[in-house]
Design a protein around this motif. Structure first.
Motif, short mmCIF file in Angstrom:
data_model
loop_
_atom_site.label_atom_id
_atom_site.label_comp_id
_atom_site.label_asym_id
_atom_site.label_seq_id
_atom_site.Cartn_x
_atom_site.Cartn_y
_atom_site.Cartn_z
N VAL A 183 -14.79 -2.13 -5.40
CA VAL A 183 -14.82 -0.78 -6.07
C VAL A 183 -13.74 0.05 -5.75
N GLY A 184 -13.28 0.12 -4.57
CA GLY A 184 -12.10 0.81 -4.04
C GLY A 184 -10.74 0.14 -4.92
N ILE A 185 -10.78 -1.11 -4.88
CA ILE A 185 -9.64 -1.80 -5.61
C ILE A 185 -9.69 -1.52 -7.29
N ILE A 186 -10.80 -1.57 -7.58
CA ILE A 186 -11.13 -1.27 -9.21
C ILE A 186 -10.83 0.28 -9.57
N GLY A 187 -11.00 1.02 -8.63
CA GLY A 187 -10.61 2.51 -8.79
C GLY A 187 -9.25 2.83 -8.98
N PHE A 188 -8.39 1.86 -8.41
CA PHE A 188 -7.01 2.00 -8.36
C PHE A 188 -6.52 1.44 -9.88
N ALA A 189 -6.98 0.49 -10.44
CA ALA A 189 -6.53 -0.37 -11.71
C ALA A 189 -6.26 0.36 -12.87
N PRO A 190 -6.84 1.53 -13.15
CA PRO A 190 -6.31 2.21 -14.63
C PRO A 190 -5.45 3.30 -14.24
N LEU A 191 -4.87 3.48 -12.92
CA LEU A 191 -3.93 4.49 -12.64
C LEU A 191 -2.47 3.74 -13.17
N THR A 192 -1.68 5.07 -13.69
CA THR A 192 -0.47 4.66 -14.14
C THR A 192 0.48 5.35 -13.03
N SER A 193 1.87 4.98 -13.06
CA SER A 193 2.90 5.28 -12.07
C SER A 193 3.31 6.73 -12.45
N GLU A 214 6.43 7.67 -12.64
CA GLU A 214 7.33 7.54 -13.75
C GLU A 214 6.89 7.57 -14.91
N ASN A 215 5.62 7.30 -15.31
CA ASN A 215 5.27 7.26 -16.65
C ASN A 215 4.48 8.58 -17.09
N GLY A 216 4.75 9.68 -16.03
CA GLY A 216 4.21 10.86 -16.32
C GLY A 216 2.79 11.18 -15.73
N ALA A 217 2.12 10.21 -14.73
CA ALA A 217 0.91 10.32 -14.40
C ALA A 217 0.96 11.63 -13.31
N ASP A 218 -0.25 12.18 -13.10
CA ASP A 218 -0.32 13.14 -12.04
C ASP A 218 -1.90 12.87 -11.37
N ASN A 219 -1.75 11.61 -10.64
CA ASN A 219 -2.93 11.28 -9.85
C ASN A 219 -3.23 12.11 -8.75
N GLY A 269 0.78 -1.29 0.08
CA GLY A 269 0.02 0.01 -0.04
C GLY A 269 0.96 1.29 -0.04
N ILE A 270 1.88 1.22 0.91
CA ILE A 270 2.63 2.42 0.93
C ILE A 270 3.50 2.59 -0.44
N SER A 271 4.12 1.54 -0.55
CA SER A 271 4.68 1.52 -1.94
C SER A 271 3.89 2.06 -3.44
N PHE A 272 2.90 1.70 -3.27
CA PHE A 272 1.84 2.00 -4.38
C PHE A 272 1.54 3.47 -4.35
N ALA A 273 1.40 4.01 -3.03
CA ALA A 273 1.16 5.58 -2.82
C ALA A 273 2.34 6.40 -3.31
N GLN A 274 3.55 5.69 -3.20
CA GLN A 274 4.58 6.47 -3.58
C GLN A 274 4.95 6.34 -5.15
N LYS A 277 -8.15 10.39 -4.85
CA LYS A 277 -8.24 9.01 -5.31
C LYS A 277 -7.84 8.16 -4.32
N TYR A 278 -6.45 8.48 -3.83
CA TYR A 278 -6.03 7.44 -2.98
C TYR A 278 -6.76 7.51 -1.55
#
Length: 217
Positions: free
Chosen positions: A162-172, A174-179, A107-112, A183-184
């Motif tokens: 639903v909470g888990i699926i909400g994370f599925a389309p997100l990109t990191s 490093e790939n230029g995402a600005d989430n 979870g923490i690694s994903f947040a980073q 959402k987290y």
């Protein structure tokens, strides 16, 4: 225990084929060993208890007779309704434990990696949602006045999914995402604050109600 494994393996990583032993997976292997030990003890140190029919002279209510008759029916895959229900509860327990275990580990690694959050900030969010989850647990008795165990299981697991699926389309990042951070927060709240505490606790509650399992079908 988790902190101990992180300390011991923080600078070590071992790979054997597709198996990886590091600070993140060490706890999982430890729990797997404990599960094997528990299964061994169950197989060698405990005796199975089988359902026995009550003697005809014992008077039973019509509701009890109906429930026992339903529980003794053979399903299309060879198990009685009673045993199939027990198996279903066990599979629900495994599935909910598995999903929450992933968040507890990564979870923490994903947040980073996906939200560029500092560990302290992500940990605070998880802790607050966990505290809300404790309040959800304390309200189980009140929810039980309006919802059945099955309804709480379905509702809790749905919110968690639903909470888990909400994370599925997100990109990191490093790939230029600005989430956005909300959402987290929203996803963790749905998982830790509502979905897992209510859904998983309802599964455990249903599993512990003895022969009433047959009513789930």
């Amino acid at each position: 225990v988790g902190s101990l494994f992180i300390y011991l393996f923080q600078d070590h990583r071992y790979e054997v084929g597709f198996l990886i032993l590091d600070q993140y997976s060490a706890a999982a292997y430890f729990m797997a060993v404990l599960c094997v030990v528990a299964l061994f003890l169950l197989m060698t140190g405990f005796q199975a208890r089988y359902r026995s029919k009550i003697a005809p002279k014992v008077k039973q209510s019509s509701r009890t007779l109906e429930r026992d008759e339903i529980g003794s029916r053979i399903t299309w895959f060879g198990l009685t309704t009673y045993n199939a229900t027990l198996l279903g509860c066990m599979l629900l327990n495994v599935s909910t434990k598995g999903s929450i275990g992933s968040f507890e580990t990564m979870g923490i690694s994903f947040a980073q990696s996906h939200f560029d959050l500092k560990p302290a900030v992500a940990g605070t969010i998880v802790s607050i949602c966990g505290a809300i989850g404790v309040m959800s647990l304390l309200s189980m008795g009140y929810l039980g006045r309006f919802l059945t165990d099955v309804q709480m299981i379905i509702g809790g697991i749905t919110v968690c999914a639903v909470g888990i699926i909400g994370f599925a389309p997100l990109t990191s990042v490093e790939n230029g995402a600005d989430n956005a951070m909300w959402k987290y927060v929203m996803g963790i709240f749905m998982i830790y604050g509502i979905g897992y505490p209510i859904g998983h606790t309802a599964v455990i509650g249903l599993f512990s109600k003895g022969k009433n399992h047959s009513t789930l079908q």
